[in-house]
Design a protein around this motif. Structure first.
Motif, short mmCIF file in Angstrom:
data_model
loop_
_atom_site.label_atom_id
_atom_site.label_comp_id
_atom_site.label_asym_id
_atom_site.label_seq_id
_atom_site.Cartn_x
_atom_site.Cartn_y
_atom_site.Cartn_z
N ALA A 96 12.27 13.96 -13.10
CA ALA A 96 11.72 12.93 -13.98
C ALA A 96 11.98 13.26 -15.43
O ALA A 96 11.11 13.14 -16.29
N GLY A 97 13.23 13.70 -15.72
CA GLY A 97 13.68 13.77 -17.10
C GLY A 97 14.22 12.42 -17.52
O GLY A 97 14.00 11.40 -16.86
N VAL A 98 14.97 12.40 -18.61
CA VAL A 98 15.45 11.12 -19.12
C VAL A 98 16.41 10.46 -18.13
O VAL A 98 16.40 9.22 -17.98
N ILE A 99 17.25 11.23 -17.44
CA ILE A 99 18.18 10.65 -16.48
C ILE A 99 17.42 10.11 -15.27
O ILE A 99 17.63 8.97 -14.84
N GLY A 141 10.93 19.74 -19.72
CA GLY A 141 12.23 20.38 -19.65
C GLY A 141 13.13 20.02 -20.81
O GLY A 141 12.67 19.75 -21.94
N ALA A 142 14.44 19.98 -20.55
CA ALA A 142 15.43 19.75 -21.60
C ALA A 142 15.22 18.40 -22.28
O ALA A 142 15.45 18.27 -23.49
N SER A 143 14.80 17.38 -21.55
CA SER A 143 14.59 16.07 -22.15
C SER A 143 13.50 16.09 -23.21
O SER A 143 13.58 15.39 -24.22
N TYR A 144 12.48 16.90 -23.00
CA TYR A 144 11.36 16.98 -23.95
C TYR A 144 11.72 17.83 -25.16
O TYR A 144 11.27 17.57 -26.27
N VAL A 145 12.55 18.84 -24.96
CA VAL A 145 12.90 19.77 -26.03
C VAL A 145 14.03 19.22 -26.92
O VAL A 145 14.18 19.63 -28.07
N ALA A 146 14.79 18.26 -26.44
CA ALA A 146 16.06 17.85 -27.06
C ALA A 146 15.91 17.32 -28.48
O ALA A 146 14.84 16.88 -28.90
N ARG A 152 10.95 12.14 -27.57
CA ARG A 152 9.60 12.11 -26.99
C ARG A 152 9.05 10.69 -26.93
O ARG A 152 8.39 10.32 -25.96
N ALA A 153 9.36 9.88 -27.94
CA ALA A 153 9.00 8.46 -27.86
C ALA A 153 9.74 7.79 -26.71
O ALA A 153 9.18 6.94 -25.99
N LEU A 154 11.00 8.17 -26.52
CA LEU A 154 11.79 7.62 -25.43
C LEU A 154 11.18 7.96 -24.07
O LEU A 154 11.07 7.09 -23.19
N LEU A 155 10.78 9.21 -23.88
CA LEU A 155 10.22 9.61 -22.59
C LEU A 155 8.93 8.87 -22.29
O LEU A 155 8.69 8.46 -21.14
N VAL A 156 8.09 8.68 -23.30
CA VAL A 156 6.85 7.93 -23.08
C VAL A 156 7.17 6.49 -22.69
O VAL A 156 6.58 5.94 -21.75
N VAL A 182 6.17 4.57 -19.10
CA VAL A 182 5.39 3.33 -19.07
C VAL A 182 6.18 2.22 -18.36
O VAL A 182 5.64 1.50 -17.51
N ALA A 183 7.47 2.08 -18.71
CA ALA A 183 8.29 1.04 -18.09
C ALA A 183 8.42 1.29 -16.59
O ALA A 183 8.37 0.34 -15.79
N ALA A 184 8.60 2.53 -16.19
CA ALA A 184 8.72 2.84 -14.76
C ALA A 184 7.41 2.54 -14.03
O ALA A 184 7.42 1.98 -12.93
N ASP A 185 6.29 2.91 -14.61
CA ASP A 185 4.99 2.60 -14.01
C ASP A 185 4.82 1.09 -13.83
O ASP A 185 4.36 0.62 -12.78
N ARG A 186 5.19 0.33 -14.85
CA ARG A 186 5.06 -1.12 -14.78
C ARG A 186 6.00 -1.73 -13.74
O ARG A 186 5.73 -2.83 -13.24
#
Length: 390
Positions: A15-18, A43-48, A159-163, A167-171
């Motif tokens: 569940a990273g950006v990819i 992981g890497a998506s959060y640190v990037a 980090r804005a992207l991951l949030v 949200v979009a995936a949950d919806r």
């Protein structure tokens, strides 16, 4: 074994950006999607740093990666609009472009080589003197002697992207389970599901491996194809009285060492080191020292900023720096991993390619170079996944 709901069932590992981009896209196309990850959006998506920089990251010999990256960055504005509409919150895209700076004669020569290479590929960039760079970006200091302007290389607040993706995936009714996958299960011909580190196994029609640096351990056909590449990164916060942070993303060569500074609303992200030390993620004194020293040479005003975070992530590297996007091994096994430094950049195009494979169609033309079959010595013997919806 736990069964997913009725309909074509996709199990996404990671569940990273990819992983979240692919899960969101697949759910919008009617798949029943479950994502397994013990720590989503980490992981890497959060640190990037969040650079969308195919042009300034290219180098001779990586023409296929450049073509893939340029196609991806062109998708980003539309992807951001769609994501913001689906999530009801900003996706974090910044469109101010990138400036590339050089501090010395050798650094300028290296940038001239890059510019000449891009000219030959029909992707010219604008060469600038140090004075011209400072007119465009006053935060750049006097040690910078020249550089390039690359307005098409963008950036995003990761980090804005991951949030927004969560949200979009949950919806879209994507289900998230905070569990780690241990291995992909198959009967020799097609996948059956996934064995988990704890709790019951999960069955699926299609398994998509997006587990970053851990992908190689999930099925024998991925063994040795993805490795961890450590990167240390710093986050700086603007303090009252300090000079404003740069508006553009600033990349630089400082005595041959690469550095970048990516703006945020409250400061900068500065990165990044690159070492291969297995799965170790400790931040080193030398890494922090070198990043701050080189960043201050290019942007002297950051000396008055606050150092609020130091972190290290593991990028998933592949043998040839191209990602692995496509089918590999038993029918129903897809992979989207090995993106190295380009996971955030390539997320929209990777999700589009996976959606195309799930429909039974071809991937977009630039993604063909990322077919995992290129890394097999017996390509003809590797069964292609049959993943049409039933």
């Amino acid at each position: 074994m736990v069964k997913m709901s009725d309909g074509p069932r996709l199990l996404v590992l990671g569940a990273g950006v990819i992983g979240m981009s692919c899960a969101w896209r697949a759910a919008r196309e009617g798949w029943s999607v479950t994502v397994l990850d013990p720590a989503p959006a980490s992981g890497a998506s959060y640190v990037a740093g969040g650079m969308l920089a195919p042009v300034t990251e290219t180098w001779p010999g990586e023409e296929a990666l450049l073509t893939l990256g340029v196609a991806a960055v062109q998708e980003w504005p539309r992807f951001a609009v769609d994501l913001e509409a689906a999530a009801g919150r900003p996706a974090g895209l910044r469109t101010d472009g990138t400036l590339v700076a050089a501090t010395g004669t050798g650094d300028r020569a290296e940038l001239d080589t890059l510019a000449g290479h891009l000219d030959r590929l029909g992707r010219p960039v604008e060469r600038l003197t140090g004075r011209e760079l400072r007119r465009r970006e006053p935060a750049i200091g006097p040690d910078v002697r020249g550089g390039l302007s690359v307005p098409g290389d963008l950036a995003v607040d990761n980090r804005a992207l991951l949030v927004a993706l969560r949200v979009a995936a949950d919806r879209a009714d994507v289900m998230f389970e905070a569990r780690a996958a241990r291995s992909v299960l198959d009967d020799g011909d097609r996948v059956l599901g996934v064995r988990c580190a704890e709790g019951p196994d999960v069955d699926a029609d299609v398994v998509l491996v997006c587990a970053g640096e851990h992908s190689a351990a999930l099925h024998p056909v991925l063994s040795g194809l993805v490795r961890p590449v450590k990167g240390e990164i710093l986050r700086l916060a603007h303090r009252a009285g300090a000079l404003p942070p740069p508006r553009h993303t600033v990349r630089a060569l400082v005595d041959g060492r690469p550095i970048y500074a990516v703006p945020r609303d409250d400061g900068l992200v500065v990165g990044a080191t690159q070492t291969e030390t297995g799965f170790e993620t400790e931040v080193t004194v030398a890494g922090v020292r070198d990043l701050l020293r080189d960043a201050e040479r290019v942007l002297p005003g950051i000396a008055e900023f606050a150092l609020v975070e130091s972190a290290a992530g593991l990028r998933p590297g592949s043998p040839d720096n191209l990602p692995l996007i496509g089918a590999r091994g038993p029918a129903g096994l897809l992979v989207a991993t090995g993106h190295h430094r380009n996971g955030i950049l390539l997320a929209p195009l990777t999700a589009e390619a996976i959606a195309a494979l799930l429909r039974g169609g071809p991937v977009p033309a630039p993604v063909r170079a990322a077919d995992p079959a290129r890394l097999s010595h017996d390509v003809e013997e590797v069964p292609r996944a049959r993943v049409d919806q039933r």
